[in-house]
Design a protein around this motif. Sequence first.
Motif, PDB file in Angstrom:
ATOM      1  N   ALA A   1       0.825  -1.213   0.000  1.00  0.00           N
ATOM      2  CA  ALA A   1       0.000   0.000   0.000  1.00  0.00           C
ATOM      3  C   ALA A   1       0.856   1.259   0.000  1.00  0.00           C
ATOM      4  CB  ALA A   1      -0.934  -0.014   1.207  1.00  0.00           C
ATOM      5  N   SER A   2       2.005   1.218   0.661  1.00  0.00           N
ATOM      6  CA  SER A   2       2.852   2.414   0.699  1.00  0.00           C
ATOM      7  C   SER A   2       3.506   2.685  -0.653  1.00  0.00           C
ATOM      8  CB  SER A   2       3.916   2.289   1.792  1.00  0.00           C
ATOM      9  OG  SER A   2       4.734   1.158   1.576  1.00  0.00           O
ATOM     10  N   LEU A   3       3.849   1.618  -1.400  1.00  0.00           N
ATOM     11  CA  LEU A   3       4.376   1.821  -2.751  1.00  0.00           C
ATOM     12  C   LEU A   3       3.300   2.437  -3.635  1.00  0.00           C
ATOM     13  CD1 LEU A   3       6.862   1.211  -4.680  1.00  0.00           C
ATOM     14  CD2 LEU A   3       5.467  -0.694  -5.502  1.00  0.00           C
ATOM     15  N   HIS A   4       2.087   1.936  -3.494  1.00  0.00           N
ATOM     16  CA  HIS A   4       0.971   2.488  -4.264  1.00  0.00           C
ATOM     17  C   HIS A   4       0.788   3.969  -3.939  1.00  0.00           C
ATOM     18  CE1 HIS A   4      -3.191   3.239  -5.525  1.00  0.00           C
ATOM     19  NE2 HIS A   4      -3.055   2.210  -6.342  1.00  0.00           N
ATOM     20  N   ALA A   5       0.852   4.313  -2.673  1.00  0.00           N
ATOM     21  CA  ALA A   5       0.663   5.709  -2.269  1.00  0.00           C
ATOM     22  C   ALA A   5       1.775   6.602  -2.813  1.00  0.00           C
ATOM     23  CB  ALA A   5       0.601   5.808  -0.749  1.00  0.00           C
ATOM     24  N   LEU A   6       2.998   6.077  -2.871  1.00  0.00           N
ATOM     25  CA  LEU A   6       4.120   6.874  -3.373  1.00  0.00           C
ATOM     26  C   LEU A   6       4.059   7.062  -4.884  1.00  0.00           C
ATOM     27  CD1 LEU A   6       6.817   8.313  -2.620  1.00  0.00           C
ATOM     28  CD2 LEU A   6       7.966   6.157  -3.186  1.00  0.00           C
ATOM     29  N   LEU A   7       3.551   6.054  -5.606  1.00  0.00           N
ATOM     30  CA  LEU A   7       3.662   6.067  -7.061  1.00  0.00           C
ATOM     31  C   LEU A   7       2.346   6.246  -7.811  1.00  0.00           C
ATOM     32  CD1 LEU A   7       6.307   3.247  -7.698  1.00  0.00           C
ATOM     33  CD2 LEU A   7       6.664   5.712  -7.488  1.00  0.00           C
ATOM     34  N   VAL A   8       1.213   6.294  -7.121  1.00  0.00           N
ATOM     35  CA  VAL A   8      -0.049   6.428  -7.835  1.00  0.00           C
ATOM     36  C   VAL A   8      -0.066   7.733  -8.640  1.00  0.00           C
ATOM     37  CG1 VAL A   8      -1.273   7.515  -5.883  1.00  0.00           C
ATOM     38  CG2 VAL A   8      -2.556   6.235  -7.624  1.00  0.00           C
ATOM     39  N   HIS A   9      -0.450   7.631  -9.906  1.00  0.00           N
ATOM     40  CA  HIS A   9      -0.508   8.784 -10.823  1.00  0.00           C
ATOM     41  C   HIS A   9       0.808   9.573 -10.834  1.00  0.00           C
ATOM     42  CE1 HIS A   9      -4.636   7.764 -11.159  1.00  0.00           C
ATOM     43  NE2 HIS A   9      -5.022   8.289 -10.018  1.00  0.00           N
ATOM     44  N   SER A  10       1.924   8.860 -10.792  1.00  0.00           N
ATOM     45  CA  SER A  10       3.215   9.549 -10.669  1.00  0.00           C
ATOM     46  C   SER A  10       3.959   9.714 -11.991  1.00  0.00           C
ATOM     47  CB  SER A  10       4.123   8.794  -9.691  1.00  0.00           C
ATOM     48  OG  SER A  10       4.454   7.507 -10.203  1.00  0.00           O
ATOM     49  N   ILE A  11       3.575   8.971 -13.034  1.00  0.00           N
ATOM     50  CA  ILE A  11       4.362   8.986 -14.270  1.00  0.00           C
ATOM     51  C   ILE A  11       3.606   9.691 -15.391  1.00  0.00           C
ATOM     52  CG2 ILE A  11       5.511   7.604 -16.041  1.00  0.00           C
ATOM     53  CD1 ILE A  11       5.979   5.441 -13.983  1.00  0.00           C
ATOM     54  N   ASP A  12       4.189  10.774 -15.869  1.00  0.00           N
ATOM     55  CA  ASP A  12       3.704  11.433 -17.079  1.00  0.00           C
ATOM     56  C   ASP A  12       4.469  10.824 -18.249  1.00  0.00           C
ATOM     57  OD1 ASP A  12       1.916  13.289 -15.830  1.00  0.00           O
ATOM     58  OD2 ASP A  12       3.641  14.488 -15.225  1.00  0.00           O
ATOM     59  N   TYR A  13       3.760  10.077 -19.081  1.00  0.00           N
ATOM     60  CA  TYR A  13       4.437   9.380 -20.175  1.00  0.00           C
ATOM     61  C   TYR A  13       4.866  10.383 -21.244  1.00  0.00           C
ATOM     62  CZ  TYR A  13       5.218   6.350 -24.199  1.00  0.00           C
ATOM     63  OH  TYR A  13       5.774   5.727 -25.302  1.00  0.00           O
ATOM     64  N   ALA A  14       6.174  10.408 -21.511  1.00  0.00           N
ATOM     65  CA  ALA A  14       6.766  11.387 -22.432  1.00  0.00           C
ATOM     66  C   ALA A  14       7.498  10.674 -23.561  1.00  0.00           C
ATOM     67  CB  ALA A  14       7.714  12.310 -21.668  1.00  0.00           C
ATOM     68  N   GLY A  15       6.805   9.750 -24.206  1.00  0.00           N
ATOM     69  CA  GLY A  15       7.428   8.948 -25.251  1.00  0.00           C
ATOM     70  C   GLY A  15       7.869   9.722 -26.475  1.00  0.00           C
TER      71      GLY A  15
END
Length: 304
Positions: free
Chosen positions: A4-18
Amino acid sequence: MSAASLHALLVHSIDYAGLFPPCSLALEPALSNQARYVRSDEAWMLNAFVLPLGQFDAAKKILSDFDPQHPLRVSALGPKTEDAARFREMFTKTSDTIRSLSAYNVDLISVNQLEMFLPDDVDLALLKEARSIIGSLPAFWEAPADRAEQTIALLAEHNSNADAPTFGYKLRTGGVTADAFPTSGEIAKALVAPATHQVPIKFTAGLHHSLRQYRDEVQTKMYGFLNVLGAAVLAAEHKWDEKQTSAMLDDEDAKSFSFDDEFFAWREWKIDIKRLKDRRRFVTSFGSCSFDEPREDLRALKLL
Protein backbone atom coordinates in the motif's frame (compact mmCIF):
# COMPACT_ATOMS: atom_id res chain seq x y z
CA MET A 1 0.00 -7.05 -5.34
CA SER A 2 2.19 -4.06 -4.47
CA ALA A 3 2.42 -2.76 -0.91
CA ALA A 4 0.00 0.00 0.00
CA SER A 5 2.85 2.41 0.70
CA LEU A 6 4.38 1.82 -2.75
CA HIS A 7 0.97 2.49 -4.26
CA ALA A 8 0.66 5.71 -2.27
CA LEU A 9 4.12 6.87 -3.37
CA LEU A 10 3.66 6.07 -7.06
CA VAL A 11 -0.05 6.43 -7.83
CA HIS A 12 -0.51 8.78 -10.82
CA SER A 13 3.22 9.55 -10.67
CA ILE A 14 4.36 8.99 -14.27
CA ASP A 15 3.70 11.43 -17.08
CA TYR A 16 4.44 9.38 -20.18
CA ALA A 17 6.77 11.39 -22.43
CA GLY A 18 7.43 8.95 -25.25
CA LEU A 19 7.76 11.77 -27.79
CA PHE A 20 10.95 12.97 -26.13
CA PRO A 21 14.57 11.77 -26.02
CA PRO A 22 15.95 9.24 -25.69
CA CYS A 23 12.86 7.40 -26.99
CA SER A 24 11.78 10.15 -29.43
CA LEU A 25 8.80 8.24 -30.82
CA ALA A 26 6.51 9.62 -33.48
CA LEU A 27 3.10 10.74 -32.25
CA GLU A 28 1.06 7.78 -33.47
CA PRO A 29 3.15 5.01 -31.83
CA ALA A 30 3.49 7.07 -28.66
CA LEU A 31 -0.30 7.46 -28.43
CA SER A 32 -0.70 3.76 -29.20
CA ASN A 33 1.59 3.01 -26.26
CA GLN A 34 -0.43 5.30 -24.00
CA ALA A 35 -3.67 3.56 -25.00
CA ARG A 36 -2.10 0.23 -24.12
CA TYR A 37 -0.69 1.52 -20.84
CA VAL A 38 -4.02 2.89 -19.58
CA ARG A 39 -5.41 -0.63 -19.93
CA SER A 40 -2.48 -2.32 -18.17
CA ASP A 41 -2.40 -3.68 -14.62
CA GLU A 42 -0.11 -0.80 -13.67
CA ALA A 43 -2.33 1.94 -15.11
CA TRP A 44 -2.63 3.29 -11.56
CA MET A 45 0.94 4.60 -11.92
CA LEU A 46 0.12 6.70 -14.99
CA ASN A 47 -0.73 10.37 -14.75
CA ALA A 48 -0.85 12.13 -18.13
CA PHE A 49 0.56 12.04 -21.66
CA VAL A 50 3.04 14.87 -22.29
CA LEU A 51 1.96 16.55 -25.52
CA PRO A 52 3.53 19.69 -27.02
CA LEU A 53 1.01 22.28 -28.14
CA GLY A 54 2.33 22.05 -31.68
CA GLN A 55 1.04 18.47 -31.93
CA PHE A 56 -2.46 19.06 -30.57
CA ASP A 57 -4.12 19.17 -34.00
CA ALA A 58 -2.37 15.98 -35.11
CA ALA A 59 -3.41 14.20 -31.91
CA LYS A 60 -7.09 14.96 -32.55
CA LYS A 61 -6.94 12.78 -35.66
CA ILE A 62 -5.58 9.65 -33.95
CA LEU A 63 -7.76 9.09 -30.90
CA SER A 64 -9.37 5.86 -32.07
CA ASP A 65 -7.48 3.79 -29.46
CA PHE A 66 -9.12 5.72 -26.62
CA ASP A 67 -12.66 5.49 -25.25
CA PRO A 68 -14.68 7.11 -22.45
CA GLN A 69 -13.44 4.48 -19.97
CA HIS A 70 -9.84 4.95 -21.14
CA PRO A 71 -9.52 8.60 -22.21
CA LEU A 72 -6.37 10.47 -23.15
CA ARG A 73 -5.32 12.75 -20.31
CA VAL A 74 -2.85 15.37 -21.49
CA SER A 75 -0.10 17.33 -19.83
CA ALA A 76 0.17 20.26 -22.23
CA LEU A 77 3.74 21.35 -22.92
CA GLY A 78 3.94 25.03 -23.80
CA PRO A 79 6.68 26.64 -25.90
CA LYS A 80 9.95 27.78 -24.36
CA THR A 81 10.36 31.55 -24.44
CA GLU A 82 13.41 33.66 -23.68
CA ASP A 83 11.91 36.65 -21.90
CA ALA A 84 8.76 37.96 -20.24
CA ALA A 85 7.53 39.84 -23.30
CA ARG A 86 7.64 36.76 -25.50
CA PHE A 87 6.19 34.69 -22.65
CA ARG A 88 3.15 36.98 -22.44
CA GLU A 89 2.67 36.84 -26.20
CA MET A 90 2.90 33.05 -26.41
CA PHE A 91 0.92 32.38 -23.27
CA THR A 92 -2.33 33.73 -24.69
CA LYS A 93 -1.88 31.47 -27.73
CA THR A 94 -1.08 28.57 -25.41
CA SER A 95 -4.30 29.08 -23.49
CA ASP A 96 -6.38 29.27 -26.67
CA THR A 97 -4.83 26.04 -27.97
CA ILE A 98 -5.55 24.23 -24.70
CA ARG A 99 -9.17 25.37 -24.71
CA SER A 100 -9.59 24.18 -28.28
CA LEU A 101 -8.28 20.70 -27.48
CA SER A 102 -10.29 20.45 -24.26
CA ALA A 103 -13.49 21.20 -26.15
CA TYR A 104 -12.74 18.85 -29.05
CA ASN A 105 -14.13 15.64 -27.54
CA VAL A 106 -14.71 15.75 -23.80
CA ASP A 107 -15.30 11.98 -23.65
CA LEU A 108 -11.96 11.07 -25.20
CA ILE A 109 -9.47 13.78 -24.28
CA SER A 110 -8.82 16.27 -21.49
CA VAL A 111 -6.00 18.60 -20.50
CA ASN A 112 -5.04 17.96 -16.88
CA GLN A 113 -2.13 20.36 -16.48
CA LEU A 114 0.23 22.75 -18.23
CA GLU A 115 4.04 22.62 -18.23
CA MET A 116 6.01 25.61 -19.48
CA PHE A 117 9.42 27.21 -19.11
CA LEU A 118 9.47 30.36 -16.97
CA PRO A 119 11.90 33.08 -18.14
CA ASP A 120 13.87 34.67 -15.32
CA ASP A 121 12.32 38.13 -15.81
CA VAL A 122 8.72 36.97 -15.28
CA ASP A 123 7.36 38.71 -12.19
CA LEU A 124 4.40 38.31 -9.85
CA ALA A 125 2.16 40.57 -11.93
CA LEU A 126 2.71 38.45 -15.04
CA LEU A 127 2.02 35.26 -13.10
CA LYS A 128 -1.27 36.74 -11.92
CA GLU A 129 -2.08 37.60 -15.52
CA ALA A 130 -1.31 34.02 -16.54
CA ARG A 131 -3.60 32.69 -13.82
CA SER A 132 -6.43 34.94 -14.98
CA ILE A 133 -6.04 33.49 -18.48
CA ILE A 134 -5.91 29.76 -17.67
CA GLY A 135 -8.27 29.76 -14.71
CA SER A 136 -7.99 26.78 -12.38
CA LEU A 137 -5.82 24.60 -14.65
CA PRO A 138 -2.76 23.41 -12.67
CA ALA A 139 0.48 24.73 -14.15
CA PHE A 140 4.09 23.77 -13.53
CA TRP A 141 6.74 26.33 -14.35
CA GLU A 142 10.19 25.06 -15.27
CA ALA A 143 13.37 26.86 -14.28
CA PRO A 144 16.96 25.58 -14.01
CA ALA A 145 18.06 24.04 -10.73
CA ASP A 146 20.19 27.09 -9.92
CA ARG A 147 17.03 29.22 -10.04
CA ALA A 148 14.89 26.78 -8.07
CA GLU A 149 14.76 28.66 -4.78
CA GLN A 150 14.07 32.01 -6.45
CA THR A 151 11.34 30.53 -8.65
CA ILE A 152 9.71 28.58 -5.83
CA ALA A 153 9.60 31.71 -3.66
CA LEU A 154 7.88 33.61 -6.48
CA LEU A 155 5.35 30.82 -6.98
CA ALA A 156 4.72 30.64 -3.24
CA GLU A 157 4.00 34.36 -3.17
CA HIS A 158 1.53 33.93 -6.01
CA ASN A 159 -0.13 30.91 -4.40
CA SER A 160 -0.54 32.73 -1.09
CA ASN A 161 -3.23 34.84 -2.73
CA ALA A 162 -4.97 31.91 -4.41
CA ASP A 163 -7.66 29.56 -3.14
CA ALA A 164 -5.47 26.55 -4.01
CA PRO A 165 -1.73 26.20 -4.78
CA THR A 166 -2.27 25.49 -8.46
CA PHE A 167 1.06 26.94 -9.62
CA GLY A 168 3.92 24.51 -9.12
CA TYR A 169 7.60 24.17 -9.95
CA LYS A 170 9.05 21.81 -12.55
CA LEU A 171 12.60 20.56 -12.03
CA ARG A 172 14.71 18.98 -14.75
CA THR A 173 16.63 16.10 -13.17
CA GLY A 174 18.65 14.85 -16.13
CA GLY A 175 18.85 14.42 -19.87
CA VAL A 176 20.70 12.45 -22.52
CA THR A 177 24.19 13.75 -21.66
CA ALA A 178 26.10 13.82 -18.39
CA ASP A 179 26.13 17.62 -18.20
CA ALA A 180 22.31 17.69 -18.15
CA PHE A 181 22.20 16.19 -14.66
CA PRO A 182 22.13 18.58 -11.70
CA THR A 183 24.08 17.70 -8.58
CA SER A 184 22.29 16.00 -5.71
CA GLY A 185 22.85 19.19 -3.72
CA GLU A 186 21.02 21.24 -6.35
CA ILE A 187 18.11 18.81 -6.39
CA ALA A 188 18.08 18.77 -2.58
CA LYS A 189 17.72 22.56 -2.48
CA ALA A 190 14.83 22.28 -4.92
CA LEU A 191 13.14 19.67 -2.72
CA VAL A 192 13.60 21.46 0.58
CA ALA A 193 12.32 24.82 -0.72
CA PRO A 194 8.88 23.68 -1.97
CA ALA A 195 8.39 21.63 1.19
CA THR A 196 8.94 24.82 3.18
CA HIS A 197 6.62 26.90 0.99
CA GLN A 198 4.13 24.11 0.15
CA VAL A 199 4.56 24.62 -3.57
CA PRO A 200 3.71 21.60 -5.75
CA ILE A 201 6.67 20.12 -7.62
CA LYS A 202 7.03 17.80 -10.58
CA PHE A 203 10.12 16.43 -12.29
CA THR A 204 11.28 15.63 -15.77
CA ALA A 205 14.09 13.76 -17.54
CA GLY A 206 16.47 11.08 -16.35
CA LEU A 207 14.13 9.37 -13.89
CA HIS A 208 13.04 6.22 -15.70
CA HIS A 209 15.02 3.94 -13.37
CA SER A 210 13.97 3.17 -9.83
CA LEU A 211 17.26 3.77 -8.00
CA ARG A 212 20.36 5.92 -8.35
CA GLN A 213 22.78 4.11 -10.66
CA TYR A 214 25.53 4.59 -13.22
CA ARG A 215 24.33 4.29 -16.81
CA ASP A 216 26.64 3.84 -19.78
CA GLU A 217 24.25 5.60 -22.16
CA VAL A 218 24.73 8.92 -20.36
CA GLN A 219 28.20 8.26 -18.89
CA THR A 220 27.10 9.34 -15.43
CA LYS A 221 24.87 8.36 -12.55
CA MET A 222 21.15 8.85 -13.05
CA TYR A 223 18.77 9.58 -10.19
CA GLY A 224 16.12 7.04 -9.25
CA PHE A 225 12.46 7.92 -9.08
CA LEU A 226 12.21 6.16 -5.70
CA ASN A 227 15.08 8.34 -4.48
CA VAL A 228 13.60 11.59 -5.76
CA LEU A 229 9.93 11.07 -4.89
CA GLY A 230 10.87 9.45 -1.60
CA ALA A 231 13.26 12.24 -0.65
CA ALA A 232 10.66 14.85 -1.53
CA VAL A 233 8.03 13.41 0.80
CA LEU A 234 10.43 12.53 3.62
CA ALA A 235 12.19 15.91 3.47
CA ALA A 236 8.81 17.59 3.89
CA GLU A 237 7.63 15.21 6.61
CA HIS A 238 10.80 15.34 8.72
CA LYS A 239 11.97 18.86 7.83
CA TRP A 240 15.25 17.60 6.43
CA ASP A 241 18.07 19.92 5.48
CA GLU A 242 19.87 19.75 2.15
CA LYS A 243 22.60 17.41 3.44
CA GLN A 244 20.14 14.78 4.64
CA THR A 245 18.08 15.09 1.47
CA SER A 246 21.20 14.68 -0.69
CA ALA A 247 22.10 11.50 1.17
CA MET A 248 18.85 9.87 0.11
CA LEU A 249 19.16 11.12 -3.46
CA ASP A 250 22.62 9.52 -3.69
CA ASP A 251 21.70 6.17 -2.12
CA GLU A 252 22.14 3.24 -4.53
CA ASP A 253 21.29 0.47 -2.05
CA ALA A 254 17.85 -1.07 -2.59
CA LYS A 255 17.93 -2.41 0.97
CA SER A 256 17.66 1.16 2.27
CA PHE A 257 14.10 1.37 0.92
CA SER A 258 11.20 -0.54 2.43
CA PHE A 259 7.51 -0.65 1.63
CA ASP A 260 4.68 -2.32 3.51
CA ASP A 261 0.99 -1.72 4.07
CA GLU A 262 1.57 0.80 6.86
CA PHE A 263 4.78 2.71 6.14
CA PHE A 264 7.27 3.76 3.50
CA ALA A 265 10.75 3.96 4.99
CA TRP A 266 14.23 4.91 3.95
CA ARG A 267 16.76 3.66 6.48
CA GLU A 268 15.40 4.74 9.88
CA TRP A 269 13.12 7.45 8.46
CA LYS A 270 9.44 6.54 8.07
CA ILE A 271 6.19 8.04 6.87
CA ASP A 272 2.80 6.41 7.32
CA ILE A 273 0.39 6.01 4.44
CA LYS A 274 -1.99 8.78 5.47
CA ARG A 275 0.82 11.31 5.76
CA LEU A 276 2.36 10.01 2.53
CA LYS A 277 -0.87 10.65 0.66
CA ASP A 278 -1.01 14.15 2.13
CA ARG A 279 2.57 14.87 1.06
CA ARG A 280 1.93 13.56 -2.44
CA ARG A 281 -0.46 16.45 -3.02
CA PHE A 282 2.68 18.57 -3.34
CA VAL A 283 4.97 15.94 -4.91
CA THR A 284 3.03 15.23 -8.04
CA SER A 285 4.67 13.37 -10.92
CA PHE A 286 7.70 12.89 -13.14
CA GLY A 287 8.00 12.80 -16.91
CA SER A 288 9.49 9.63 -18.36
CA CYS A 289 9.98 8.67 -21.99
CA SER A 290 9.41 5.06 -20.92
CA PHE A 291 6.62 3.47 -18.93
CA ASP A 292 8.14 0.02 -19.39
CA GLU A 293 11.51 0.62 -17.72
CA PRO A 294 10.09 1.90 -14.42
CA ARG A 295 7.86 -1.17 -14.19
CA GLU A 296 10.70 -3.51 -15.14
CA ASP A 297 12.89 -2.02 -12.43
CA LEU A 298 10.16 -2.38 -9.81
CA ARG A 299 9.58 -6.00 -10.80
CA ALA A 300 13.32 -6.68 -10.55
CA LEU A 301 13.19 -5.30 -7.01
CA LYS A 302 10.16 -7.53 -6.35
CA LEU A 303 8.06 -4.47 -5.54
CA LEU A 304 5.48 -5.15 -8.27
